[in-house]
Scaffold this active site. Structure first.
Site, PDB file in Angstrom:
ATOM      1  N   THR A  68       5.973  -2.905  -0.576  1.00  0.00           N
ATOM      2  CA  THR A  68       5.095  -4.043  -0.289  1.00  0.00           C
ATOM      3  C   THR A  68       5.169  -4.579   1.143  1.00  0.00           C
ATOM      4  O   THR A  68       4.167  -4.672   1.832  1.00  0.00           O
ATOM      5  CB  THR A  68       5.415  -5.176  -1.287  1.00  0.00           C
ATOM      6  N   ASN A  89      11.726  -3.208   1.938  1.00  0.00           N
ATOM      7  CA  ASN A  89      11.663  -4.584   1.424  1.00  0.00           C
ATOM      8  C   ASN A  89      12.977  -5.314   1.669  1.00  0.00           C
ATOM      9  O   ASN A  89      13.022  -6.537   1.670  1.00  0.00           O
ATOM     10  CB  ASN A  89      11.371  -4.583  -0.074  1.00  0.00           C
ATOM     11  N   TYR A 153       4.753 -18.772   0.211  1.00  0.00           N
ATOM     12  CA  TYR A 153       4.537 -17.906  -0.942  1.00  0.00           C
ATOM     13  C   TYR A 153       5.013 -18.549  -2.245  1.00  0.00           C
ATOM     14  O   TYR A 153       6.140 -19.022  -2.344  1.00  0.00           O
ATOM     15  CB  TYR A 153       5.230 -16.554  -0.761  1.00  0.00           C
ATOM     16  N   HIS A 237      -0.098  -0.036  -1.689  1.00  0.00           N
ATOM     17  CA  HIS A 237       0.425   1.240  -2.200  1.00  0.00           C
ATOM     18  C   HIS A 237      -0.083   1.416  -3.618  1.00  0.00           C
ATOM     19  O   HIS A 237      -0.667   0.487  -4.195  1.00  0.00           O
ATOM     20  CB  HIS A 237       1.966   1.257  -2.204  1.00  0.00           C
ATOM     21  N   HIS A 342       7.005   2.435  -7.127  1.00  0.00           N
ATOM     22  CA  HIS A 342       6.396   3.025  -5.925  1.00  0.00           C
ATOM     23  C   HIS A 342       7.457   3.043  -4.843  1.00  0.00           C
ATOM     24  O   HIS A 342       8.492   2.390  -4.988  1.00  0.00           O
ATOM     25  CB  HIS A 342       5.170   2.200  -5.508  1.00  0.00           C
TER      26      HIS A 342
END
Ligand code: AMP
Ligand code: ZN
Ligand code: ZN
Length: 406
Positions: A68, A89, A153, A237, A342
């Site tokens: 991500t 990440n 966020y 992704h 992923h």
């Protein structure tokens, strides 16, 4: 006197309209983990509108690793993770003994980890106000590196509130109004991890995110900005299913060596002691089964994954669907709910994301093959007619054919 006021008023209106014509609107939207083929499941009618009225790419190629933060930041900087700083990440800085993780908000907001320049900063240097309803890198300090308007966020923030946030920014008086905006949703990633790529939950997530696209279109029409706004929809992704029978415990192979393990799952980073790098590498090479092992010096150039001091000496990329563990993560895996993930080789089909674009800048009903996510930054620069940074990896020539009049 009255005449002068009328003339001044007319001139003001004229300058506003000339100015507004000179600044396009772009909303860049991400559906996290939205695999390239999810849009073909017949549950995304609003993406179908984008296909009909805009540009659709067969897929959007992520960068390695297909995670991500590295990819969202590659999209807005035009740089490979090795150059944009977000090599994973979570990142270990051996020089300062510091750790970055997307779960640690103080590090996520620390600009030191983020190299390059995000498009919102390029835009603002050129007098284009930006806004972000979530995007990795949008909360960093110092202030000039962030969009003028941004939200911290919040994973649980209602999706409708995110769309309302975008619309409210677009309703601001012209002098304060952003022209480049980002919007982010994570349902496809979350449901994919938890229930697998073929689950009904993923289909519901596709539908839910797509209906937010529909809501955005409706609200843009209400404020008369639908026809003048460019909407670019991407994902970071794809996603692929994993299984408990497709795991390799890397620690079993190099048990006699004292190494530092990072990451795990679809890829693993290993730092042996300086004088043992080659021994550990040779041992892994001899046992290379369901994975490829590389050193920082021989990893194929197409990965673009060596030129960064935080990348350890050994990089392992598992075969698609295979999962790399250590003793510790084997135990964790036994309890974990993840059934898809992923992070594999960015050229595998399952790791491909989406790219759709619609609006005055784009061709209509135009289909193209795979697009690279690093080419989006120079595309944005072209749409706004501003100079991109010269040190980027993306190339306008790879992507500009999707623009109208090209
Ligand atoms: P992953 O699937 O591990 O590559 O990461 C996906 C997760 O990243 C999402 O579920 C979010 O919780 C998290 N995430 C996405 N964007 C942000 C952001 N701007 N700040 C912090 N966490 C984020
Ligand atoms: Zn993601
Ligand atoms: Zn994910």
């Amino acid at each position: 006197m009255k005449k002068i006021i009328i003339i001044l008023f007319a001139l003001t209106l004229l300058s506003i309209s000339i100015y507004s014509q000179s600044q396009p609107y772009v909303i860049l939207i991400s559906f996290d983990g939205f695999r390239w083929d999810y849009a073909n499941r017949g549950v995304s009618p609003n993406i179908d509108i984008m296909k009909k009225d805009g540009v659709s790419a067969l897929s959007l190629r992520p960068d390695f690793p297909s995670k991500t933060f590295p990819n969202h930041y590659a999209i807005v900087t035009g740089m490979y993770p090795e150059n944009n700083g977000l090599i994973a990440n979570s990142i270990y800085d051996p020089f300062r003994n510091a750790q970055y993780s997307l779960r640690d908000s103080s590090q996520v907001r620390n600009g030191r980890w983020y190299l390059g320049e995000a498009f919102w900063e390029t835009a603002q240097r050129n007098g284009i106000i930006s806004a972000s309803y979530f995007w990795p890198g949008s909360e960093i300090s110092p202030k000039y590196r962030r969009p003028e308007y941004y939200e911290k966020y919040d994973h649980t923030r209602a999706y409708k509130a995110r769309v309302d946030g975008i619309i409210n920014w677009l309703k601001l008086p012209y002098a304060k109004r952003p022209h480049f905006l980002t919007l982010y949703f994570s349902a496809t990633d979350g449901m994919g991890h938890e229930f697998g790529t073929d689950s009904k939950e993923v289909n519901q997530a596709i539908f839910k995110e797509d209906s937010m696209l529909g809501l955005l279109f409706k609200k843009l029409k209400e404020i008369n900005l639908y026809d003048s706004t460019n909407v670019i929809l991407v994902s970071d992704h794809g996603m692929s299913d994993i299984s408990k029978d497709r795991t390799v415990n890397i620690q079993n192979i190099i048990r006699n060596y004292d190494v530092k393990y990072q990451q795990g799952g679809p890829f693993m980073l290993i730092q042996p002691k300086p004088n043992e790098v080659n021994k550990v590498y040779q041992l892994l090479l001899k046992n290379q089964n369901h994975f490829n092992v590389y050193t920082k010096t021989n990893i194929p150039a197409r990965f673009h994954y060596s030129d960064n001091p935080f990348i350890p000496d050994i990089i392992i990329s598992a075969d698609l669907g295979w999962y790399l563990t250590t003793d510790k993560s084997v135990k964790y895996m036994a309890k974990m709910k993840t059934v898809a993930t992923h992070g594999w080789d960015n050229n595998t089909l399952d790791m491909q994301g989406i790219f759709f674009a619609m609006g005055p800048a784009f061709k209509v009903g135009y289909k193209t093959a795979t697009i690279n996510n690093i080419d989006i930054y120079p595309l944005l620069s072209k749409i706004f007619n501003i100079s991109p940074r010269s040190n980027i990896d993306g190339k306008l020539a790879n992507i500009e054919f999707i623009l109208k009049n090209r």
